[in-house]
Scaffold this motif. Structure first.
Motif, PDB file in Angstrom:
ATOM      1  N   GLN A  67      48.281  44.662  35.192  1.00 31.34           N
ATOM      2  CA  GLN A  67      47.794  45.760  34.360  1.00 31.34           C
ATOM      3  C   GLN A  67      47.637  45.321  32.899  1.00 31.34           C
ATOM      4  OE1 GLN A  67      46.838  48.669  35.897  1.00 31.34           O
ATOM      5  NE2 GLN A  67      47.386  47.420  37.681  1.00 31.34           N
ATOM      6  N   GLY A  74      44.228  45.155  30.822  1.00 34.07           N
ATOM      7  CA  GLY A  74      44.110  45.885  29.561  1.00 34.07           C
ATOM      8  C   GLY A  74      43.691  45.011  28.396  1.00 34.07           C
ATOM      9  N   ARG A  75      44.102  43.745  28.422  1.00 32.91           N
ATOM     10  CA  ARG A  75      43.741  42.820  27.334  1.00 32.91           C
ATOM     11  C   ARG A  75      42.403  42.121  27.580  1.00 32.91           C
ATOM     12  NH1 ARG A  75      48.168  41.550  23.930  1.00 32.91           N
ATOM     13  NH2 ARG A  75      46.649  40.257  22.814  1.00 32.91           N
TER      14      ARG A  75
END
Length: 288
Positions: free
Chosen positions: A60, A64-65
């Protein structure tokens, strides 16, 4: 009285220091880099020998990055963010900035596509691609990785690697079965490249294509990249293979000079062609 630890002890301590979350993230990135198809979280956890719970939050975070991309079917693939970060690194950025206008001129003069390749571990990485102006062309996707000895770019980079490093790398390639040829054949290929200063041979991956690869050097004289023209014979192409080789060698010298390399010459005319050279005397291939 305090006693400072020896440098070797400090280095060993640093290597032994564990950062579990970082190790999991790096394991996932390295695994994903080797995947040719999109994978699920279950497949990632199974491949790494870790539970779903261990990898879930890391996946996750990486998504997200922007390091991972999730598809509509909840499968994951590696994004190009690592490639983009590599290009922000000054040496690569400088190389690409210097090479781009020269390669555009080369593509226009030769009516052939060309690409720039650097060595990354046991593979090569495409860092720049310029297309031929002709409708039919050969292009390689930016960020693509290929086995070293599958490409002329890789063979040239291997040949011009410092001898001790080259021997160690050849050992690894042969031991891992990545050479796909006997060691003596690898050594002969390297010797031919060192004698000629380039490689020109039929592509091992694409029939009808001739790879022309020449080294790019920096201010220290070290070979840091290879400039490659995947030559496609066609009616609209103005130059034959030897003329394109000459143009590629001149372009490589221009790029190298811009990086601070000492003056050199395009070692093409009159040089001994390798046994794989389609333009060698007595070869029956059609010359465009």
């Amino acid at each position: 009285m305090s006693v400072e630890p020896a440098n070797d002890d400090v280095e060993i301590a640093r290597r032994d220091y564990k950062v579990p979350a970082a190790e999991k993230a790096l394991d996932i990135l390295e695994f994903m880099a080797a995947c040719r198809e999109d994978v699920t979280q279950t497949e990632i956890s199974a491949a790494l020998g870790r539970s779903i719970h261990e990898v879930y939050r890391i996946i996750q975070l990486l998504e997200g990055r922007g390091y991972l991309i999730r598809t509509k079917s909840d499968r994951y693939r590696l994004s190009l963010k690592l490639f983009e970060l590599a290009h922000m690194h000054p040496p690569v950025n400088r190389l690409v900035d210097v090479a781009l206008p020269v390669m555009r001129d080369l593509a226009a003069r030769a009516n052939q596509s060309c690409h720039l390749v650097v060595l990354r571990g046991s593979s090569v990485l495409i860092v720049l691609q310029v297309d031929s102006p002709l409708p039919m062309r050969y292009s390689v996707a930016l960020g693509s990785h290929f086995p070293i000895l599958e490409t002329s770019s890789g063979a040239v980079l291997l040949a011009f690697t410092p001898p001790q490093e080259r021997a160690a790398l050849v050992d690894r390639l042969v031991a891992a079965g990545e050479a796909e040829m006997p060691r003596d054949a690898v050594e002969q290929r390297i010797a031919d490249i060192l004698a000629n200063g380039y490689e020109m041979r039929a592509s091992l991956a694409v029939e009808g294509c001739t790879n022309i690869a020449v080294p790019i050097r920096d201010h220290t004289g070290a070979t840091i990249a290879a400039l490659t023209v995947p030559y496609l014979p066609q009616k609209q192409a103005r130059l034959d293979r030897l003329a394109v080789l000459e143009e590629a060698a001149i372009a490589a010298i221009e790029i190298s000079r811009s990086l601070g390399a000492a003056e050199g010459r395009a070692r093409v005319s009159g040089d001994r062609p390798s046994d794989q050279d389609p333009e060698r005397p007595g070869h029956k291939g059609r010359k465009t």
